[in-house]
Scaffold this active site. Structure first.
Site, short mmCIF file in Angstrom:
data_model
loop_
_atom_site.label_atom_id
_atom_site.label_comp_id
_atom_site.label_asym_id
_atom_site.label_seq_id
_atom_site.Cartn_x
_atom_site.Cartn_y
_atom_site.Cartn_z
N HIS A 24 51.44 40.94 44.66
CA HIS A 24 51.04 41.96 45.21
C HIS A 24 49.69 43.08 44.55
CE1 HIS A 24 53.28 42.71 41.23
NE2 HIS A 24 54.61 42.11 42.17
N HIS A 78 67.90 38.98 39.64
CA HIS A 78 66.57 39.75 39.74
C HIS A 78 66.61 40.59 41.24
CE1 HIS A 78 63.03 41.94 39.57
NE2 HIS A 78 62.20 40.79 39.97
N GLU A 80 63.52 41.87 43.41
CA GLU A 80 63.04 41.84 44.03
C GLU A 80 63.02 40.77 44.70
OE1 GLU A 80 59.48 41.60 41.46
OE2 GLU A 80 57.78 42.95 43.34
N ASP A 82 61.23 38.74 46.98
CA ASP A 82 61.17 37.68 46.37
C ASP A 82 61.31 36.26 45.88
OD1 ASP A 82 60.97 38.73 43.71
OD2 ASP A 82 59.23 37.08 42.98
N HIS A 144 61.52 41.27 34.46
CA HIS A 144 60.40 42.34 34.88
C HIS A 144 60.77 43.67 35.39
CE1 HIS A 144 57.30 41.65 38.81
NE2 HIS A 144 57.44 43.30 37.43
N ASP A 163 61.82 36.05 35.72
CA ASP A 163 60.42 35.97 36.05
C ASP A 163 59.65 35.52 34.87
OD1 ASP A 163 59.90 36.88 38.45
OD2 ASP A 163 59.53 38.89 38.40
N TYR A 191 49.80 35.14 34.68
CA TYR A 191 50.60 35.80 35.13
C TYR A 191 51.74 36.70 34.32
CZ TYR A 191 55.63 36.05 37.02
OH TYR A 191 57.28 35.94 37.29
N HIS A 222 59.74 30.96 39.34
CA HIS A 222 58.16 30.87 40.34
C HIS A 222 57.47 29.29 39.28
CE1 HIS A 222 58.12 34.05 41.90
NE2 HIS A 222 58.33 34.96 40.92
FE1 FEO Z 1 59.79 40.70 39.82
FE2 FEO Z 1 59.02 36.86 40.77
O1 FEO Z 1 59.74 39.36 41.03
#
Ligand code: FEO
Length: 404
Positions: A24, A78, A80, A82, A144, A163, A191, A222
């Site tokens: 993004h 989370h 989101e 991903d 996040h 995250d 990050y 991640h």
């Molecule tokens: Fe807030 Fe890795 O997603």
């Protein structure tokens, strides 16, 4: 596709996104990974999933350890996509699974996937026995998204914070002692600057909470898993979330006919006469995500644009929109630019840095058309004065955590 054991009976079963270059708007030259963790116990539990297009990677890794049919819980730390993107596909292989999520997570999952799955909502600090071990869930809103939470296993001394503490790195290695720390630091900083920075206040609360927990491994969603440098990454998060910076400068600018660039280099010369480390970031060559990473640890931020069509250059407008959203505070700012007539760009930049509450010890400089030699000399002097002002600022606190 091999799973990787990270603790006894706990496996990394995530996906590696070698081709990701844009998350993004955040440029990710090293790719990324989405980390899912499989816990083998009486009730087999999967913590988080992967982006939908890496579902088969994750499924193959799960199958190398267990039959997915036997999974009892899928924890969604989370919403989101991903991390939740493979839940719909996975549920067709796990008919007995309950999705564990926070209150806001339940609402978010429903809005994303339009299905009322078999879900269990957990409150902050709620626990769940899955056999020999008990998992705890700690809500960490805005780190996040509002729904974010940490899963913690006290008996494994393992923190799964989604995250937080992540980095966008695709690698065959899974642990921090298998890659150069400088690379990990750089990617963890990038990050933080691009994803976590606006929520620094919430990060400080999270750090206070997790300081009460005993863990020797942080496995984020991640990048690599922290097992040797746990204290270092915690200390970096303390520094970044407190918005504490180093005595360094970054000059961020764009230029039309070279006048603003000449001004930038005059300021550079002045800063260098005082021995300050300076980064030059021309917005024509440097992606916003790289520039904001330099801002993360720079106390002095100099921003320059010529005036075009009664405003700043569009590249600077875009960057300042990004900067304003990420909300770095406690910086010293200086604005400069060149113009033919009008000269509104510098005033527009000033409004942004004033909105961020930065100190502005020296008046902005706006030069008509092409700077004279004397004007450049005066700007060099401004650079020196800014450096002297920065050096007089109080020393930053040293950071420490209870985790050795
Ligand atoms: Fe807030 Fe890795 O997603």
């Amino acid at each position: 596709m091999n799973a990787v054991q990270i603790k006894p009976d706990i496996y990394w079963v995530g996906g590696i996104d070698w081709n990701l270059r844009n998350f993004h708007g955040y440029q990710t030259p090293r790719g990324s990974s989405y980390n899912a963790y499989l816990i083998i116990d009486d009730q087999i539990t999967l913590v988080d999933t992967v982006k939908h297009y890496l579902f088969n990677q994750m499924l193959d890794r799960i199958k190398s350890i267990v039959n997915p049919h036997d999974i009892s819980y899928i924890v969604s730390n989370h919403v989101e996509m991903d991390h939740s993107g493979s839940i719909p596909l996975l549920l067709s292989h796990t008919p007995n699974a309950t999705v564990i999520t926070s209150t806001r997570g339940e609402k978010g999952l429903l809005r994303h996937y339009k299905h009322q799955w078999n879900m269990k909502v957990v409150q902050s600090n709620e626990t769940l026995s899955i056999g020999h071990r008990t998992l705890s869930f700690v809500h960490i809103p805005m780190v996040h998204w509002p729904d974010s939470m940490v899963t913690y296993s006290a008996s494994d001394k393992l923190l799964l914070p989604n995250d937080a503490f992540g980095q966008h790195i695709a690698s065959s290695e899974r642990f921090d002692d298998e890659l150069e720390f400088d690379i990990l630091r750089e990617e963890a900083a990038k990050y933080y600057a691009n994803i976590v920075l606006p929520y620094s206040g919430q990060v400080q609360k999270v750090l206070e909470t997790i300081d009460t927990l005993k863990f020797d491994m942080i496995a984020p969603s991640h990048g690599i898993i922290w097992r040797k440098q746990v204290k270092k990454i915690l200390d970096l998060y303390r520094k970044w979330s407190a918005q504490h910076t180093d005595d360094k400068a970054v000059i961020i600018y764009d230029t039309m006919w070279g006048s603003t660039e000449k001004m930038a280099y005059a300021l550079y010369d002045g800063l260098r006469t005082e021995g300050i480390s300076v980064s030059m970031k021309n917005l024509q060559m440097n992606p916003f995500s790289e520039v904001i990473t330099t801002v993360l640890e720079s106390k002095l931020v100099l921003i320059g644009s010529p005036t075009l069509n009664n405003g700043m250059l569009p590249s600077m407008g875009g960057f300042l929109t990004y900067l304003k959203g990420l909300r770095p505070t406690q910086r010293i700012g200086f604005c400069f630019g060149s113009y033919g007539w009008g000269g509104q760009a510098v005033g527009e930049i000033e409004k942004i840095i004033e909105g961020l509450g930065w100190q502005k010890p020296i008046e902005s400089v706006n030069i008509n058309y092409v700077p004279e030699i004397q004007e450049l000399a005066a700007l060099k002097d401004v650079g020196s004065k800014l450096a002297q002002f920065m050096k007089k600022e109080p020393m930053r606190t040293e950071y420490g955590s209870s985790h050795a």
